[in-house]
Design a protein around this motif. Structure first.
Motif, PDB file in Angstrom:
ATOM      1  N   LYS A 107       2.755   7.269  -1.476  1.00  0.00           N
ATOM      2  CA  LYS A 107       1.723   8.522  -1.517  1.00  0.00           C
ATOM      3  C   LYS A 107       2.221   9.670  -1.061  1.00  0.00           C
ATOM      4  CE  LYS A 107      -2.148   5.071  -0.473  1.00  0.00           C
ATOM      5  NZ  LYS A 107      -1.302   3.770  -0.551  1.00  0.00           N
ATOM      6  N   CYS A 119      -2.228   8.439   8.086  1.00  0.00           N
ATOM      7  CA  CYS A 119      -2.901   8.915   7.077  1.00  0.00           C
ATOM      8  C   CYS A 119      -3.913   7.414   7.006  1.00  0.00           C
ATOM      9  CB  CYS A 119      -2.043   8.951   5.914  1.00  0.00           C
ATOM     10  SG  CYS A 119      -1.025  10.329   5.864  1.00  0.00           S
ATOM     11  N   ALA A 120      -4.853   8.069   6.275  1.00  0.00           N
ATOM     12  CA  ALA A 120      -6.167   6.998   5.844  1.00  0.00           C
ATOM     13  C   ALA A 120      -5.430   6.213   4.716  1.00  0.00           C
ATOM     14  CB  ALA A 120      -7.494   7.598   5.397  1.00  0.00           C
ATOM     15  N   GLU A 121      -6.056   4.865   4.465  1.00  0.00           N
ATOM     16  CA  GLU A 121      -5.626   4.041   3.274  1.00  0.00           C
ATOM     17  C   GLU A 121      -5.621   4.865   2.030  1.00  0.00           C
ATOM     18  OE1 GLU A 121      -5.341   0.913   3.240  1.00  0.00           O
ATOM     19  OE2 GLU A 121      -6.122   0.172   5.008  1.00  0.00           O
ATOM     20  N   ASP A 122      -6.453   6.026   1.751  1.00  0.00           N
ATOM     21  CA  ASP A 122      -6.156   6.705   0.504  1.00  0.00           C
ATOM     22  C   ASP A 122      -5.397   7.716   0.533  1.00  0.00           C
ATOM     23  OD1 ASP A 122      -7.305   8.488   1.986  1.00  0.00           O
ATOM     24  OD2 ASP A 122      -9.040   8.762   0.878  1.00  0.00           O
ATOM     25  N   GLY A 123      -4.563   7.728   1.679  1.00  0.00           N
ATOM     26  CA  GLY A 123      -3.630   9.142   1.753  1.00  0.00           C
ATOM     27  C   GLY A 123      -3.946  10.059   2.424  1.00  0.00           C
ATOM     28  N   THR A 124      -5.091  10.212   2.716  1.00  0.00           N
ATOM     29  CA  THR A 124      -5.685  11.471   3.415  1.00  0.00           C
ATOM     30  C   THR A 124      -4.986  11.638   4.791  1.00  0.00           C
ATOM     31  OG1 THR A 124      -7.786  11.047   2.563  1.00  0.00           O
ATOM     32  CG2 THR A 124      -7.719  12.806   4.092  1.00  0.00           C
ATOM     33  N   GLY A 138       0.709  -1.126   0.095  1.00  0.00           N
ATOM     34  CA  GLY A 138      -0.079  -0.026   0.055  1.00  0.00           C
ATOM     35  C   GLY A 138       0.770   1.101  -0.083  1.00  0.00           C
ATOM     36  N   HIS A 154      -6.071   3.313   9.172  1.00  0.00           N
ATOM     37  CA  HIS A 154      -4.920   4.154   9.385  1.00  0.00           C
ATOM     38  C   HIS A 154      -3.680   3.492   9.241  1.00  0.00           C
ATOM     39  CE1 HIS A 154      -8.326   7.068   9.760  1.00  0.00           C
ATOM     40  NE2 HIS A 154      -7.750   8.079   9.547  1.00  0.00           N
TER      41      HIS A 154
END
Ligand SMILES: [Zn+2]
Length: 659
Positions: free
Chosen positions: A345, A197-202, A180, A218
């Motif tokens: 990311k 960060c969250a899985e999507d990179g946030t 990931g 996270h």
């Protein structure tokens, strides 16, 4: 067995491999205090004391023993060793407080910890575990119950297995994170910070140093958010194209820019020490070539770990390649196809073109050194291990110098110029000298005669051993016997009275004649093998080879390997004395004489036989131990003792504060 009081003193031991919870050890000490009071055992440990030990990294204080941040599969740990030592030697100790068996160890082999536990118990000590479990002392001649032994085996096996299972879980988790593009642990690259960060990179928030957060969905990302450090990273990238990494490091140090590790404290085996805080060639190189600079993660470049090791496909068991020859675990570099590469990311710090250029420049600079053995392969070293500095008795080591090669005093090199002198000799000069000695030795008329005689003896001995010759001799013997029989048959034939008799004898006679002619044919076709050793030709060949070696040396096309093997076969050794020569303002140490020996001849002076490793020499010097050949090493009655006096005199004169 030590006679111990029934209710004496209690000792407490605790181990925490990850050094995570600082709150747990004081609670365990509190428990031990309660148990000690209940059992009527005296015990001085307090929760405050163990908290202070954690803070100071102290393994022992009063009745408290602690290994904080030390792995349980190590059988020897600073706190544990002192705990066992005190328990064994202090006869007032009667009880040991340990929260759980796995605190005593998570052994790779359960028998190791069983044995340690058994030793403690048979020394008359009672081990008190949490949950009301007591492992009583084992008296002389007493046996431990089978059930007790089995429990111990199962528990230590489980405690060891815990580490393996944990290692496996961790590796699988790391592979998931790597796929990931998340951090798999460790300290972030210089210029980067750890972000939750969250899985999507946030981004959720930046983490403190070493802060651990468990938040579902996270993970940790390394993001280039340390602005000041990033400015240094960009400067390094600009400098490094034209400036060697070592000089970049010096520039940064001179400007007082804190290095990535400045102020960091490292813990190794429970002992804390502060890192130097200086930039080095490696820090600069590692930063400049880190793939995160172009937003790429590379995971699993190296494998370490004592249970299982990380590969891109999952955990793998330890193999022979993970151990060094002395049996210690080592970190191994993985082949490129074993590395997990994932887009990161995070934002790139530089362009792929610039990054590629920097990697190429650094690789090209390292190429002349990287992966090359120092004196093996093509590098000529015909006198390797055969050339000595008589000043100190050390071997002289080969080194390259402006396209040429030299031999220099090994002690001078390995004592970092603190002992002996910069005694050097040109490699080719020394080699030619020894080869000339070898030729002279062989060409001496008396030697030459001896050599021919010896080779003649060898030839005779060899001929006697020739199997073809032995066969031929056997045929000759057979033929002689056969001829005797033929003769007899002919006589019998003449004496035969009847026709039948004559016919029978004639048949025998003819058969014998057939055999005779068969053997004669064999003898006729047998070409005696030419003698394999012709003394004259052998001597000529040997001298020719020596001449060719000498010629090739003169012509600058030397076959150094052949010269080296000639030296090895004759066991040639060169011992050199040196003296100072002043040329202008400079002083040189040049060869002032020497001795060449061949075969089993004794060396002309004492030789150094101690350790030669640079770090060991450093320690020996610090301890004031001698690092040169000592005259005391030659035993009385040694055939060498007469020469030894002059040898030792040389050692005294030529050696500076090192003998
Ligand atoms: Zn020397």
């Amino acid at each position: 067995m030590t006679k111990r009081p029934e209710k004496g003193r209690g000792l407490f031991y605790h181990r925490d491999s990850e050094a995570h919870s600082e709150l747990a050890p004081p609670q365990y000490v509190e428990w031990a205090r309660g148990e000690a009071a209940r059992l009527g055992v005296s015990f001085s440990g307090t929760p405050e004391a163990i908290t202070a030990m954690i803070a100071r990294g102290q393994p022992a204080d009063g009745d408290l023993y602690l290994d904080y941040g030390v792995s349980g599969n190590l059988l020897s740990r600073p706190g544990f060793d002192q705990f066992r030592e005190r328990a064994a030697s202090d006869p007032s100790v009667s009880h040991l407080f340990v929260s759980k068996r796995d605190r005593l160890g998570r052994p790779d082999n359960p028998l190791d910890s069983m044995l340690i536990e058994y030793q403690l118990r048979s020394a008359g000590l009672t081990i008190v575990l949490m949950g009301g479990k007591v492992l009583p002392a084992v008296g002389p001649g007493e046996r431990i119950e089978l059930a007790d032994l089995l429990t111990s085996l199962i528990e230590y096996n489980e405690s060891g297995k815990f580490r393996r299972d944990l290692a496996e879980k961790l590796i699988h988790a790391k592979i998931r994170l790597a796929r990931g593009g998340f951090s798999i642990g460790g300290e972030p690259l210089y210029g980067f910070r750890r972000w939750l960060c969250a899985e999507d990179g946030t981004r959720k928030r930046q983490l403190e140093d070493h802060e651990r957060v468990k938040l579902p969905g996270h993970h940790v990302l390394w993001l280039p958010t340390a602005t000041e450090e990033l400015a240094v990273v960009r400067r390094i990238l600009d400098l490094i194209e034209a400036t060697p990494a070592a000089r970049v490091a010096r520039i940064l140090n001179a400007e007082g820019i804190p290095s990535p590790k400045a102020g960091h404290v490292r813990t190794r085996n429970g002992v804390k020490f502060e890192t130097s805080g200086q930039w080095t060639q490696n820090t600069v190189r590692n930063i400049a070539t880190h793939p995160l600079l172009i937003a790429v993660w590379e995971y699993g470049k190296r494998s370490e770990g004592d249970q299982l090791r990380f590969t891109k496909d999952g955990p793998r068991a330890l193999g022979r390649g993970d151990y060094s020859p002395d049996g210690k675990l080592k970190t191994v570099a993985n082949p490129a196809d074993q590395i997990i590469r994932t887009p990161a990311k995070s934002d790139a710090v530089t362009t792929p073109e610039k990054f590629e250029l920097v990697r190429e420049v650094i690789a090209a600079r390292g190429r002349h050194l990287k992966g090359k053995a120092r004196t093996r392969g093509q590098s000529p070293n015909p006198l390797g291990g055969r050339i000595y500095d008589l000043t100190c008795g050390w071997l002289m080591y080969r080194y390259a110098k402006r396209g040429k090669w030299c031999y220099g005093c090994g002690l001078y090199q390995n004592s970092e110029a603190r002992c002996c002198r910069h005694n050097t000799v040109q490699g080719e000069t020394a080699t030619r000298f020894v080869l000339d000695c070898l030729r002279q030795l062989v060409l001496t008329p008396s030697r030459l005669a001896k050599l021919k005689t010896r080779l003649g003896e060898l030839a005779d001995a060899e001929r006697g051993d020739d199997p073809a010759q032995r066969q031929l001799d056997a045929v000759r013997t057979d033929l002689a016997g056969l001829r005797r029989k033929v003769q007899k048959a002919a006589e019998n034939m003449a004496l035969s009275e009847t026709r039948e008799e004559r016919a029978a004898v004639a048949e025998v006679f003819l058969r014998l004649k057939d055999q005779e002619s068969a053997l004669e044919r064999r003898l006729a076709t047998h070409r005696p093998a030419p003698s394999r050793v012709d003394p004259q030709r052998q001597v000529e060949a040997a001298l020719g080879a020596l001449d060719r070696l000498a010629e090739s040396l003169g012509a600058g096309a030397a076959d150094w390997a052949a010269v080296g093997s000639a030296f090895a076969r004759t066991n040639a050794n060169l011992y050199l004395r040196f003296s100072e020569v002043v040329k202008g303002r400079k002083t040189f140490n040049v060869p002032a004489g020497g001795v060449v020996t061949f075969g089993s001849a004794a060396p002309p002076g004492p030789l150094y036989t101690g350790p030669t490793d640079r770090p060991i020499i450093r320690k020996m010097l610090a301890a004031g131990e001698p690092v040169t050949a000592s005259p005391g090493r030659v035993t009385p009655g040694d055939s060498n003792a007469g020469q030894d006096v002059t040898g030792s005199a040389n050692v005294q004169r030529g050696t500076r504060r090192c003998s």
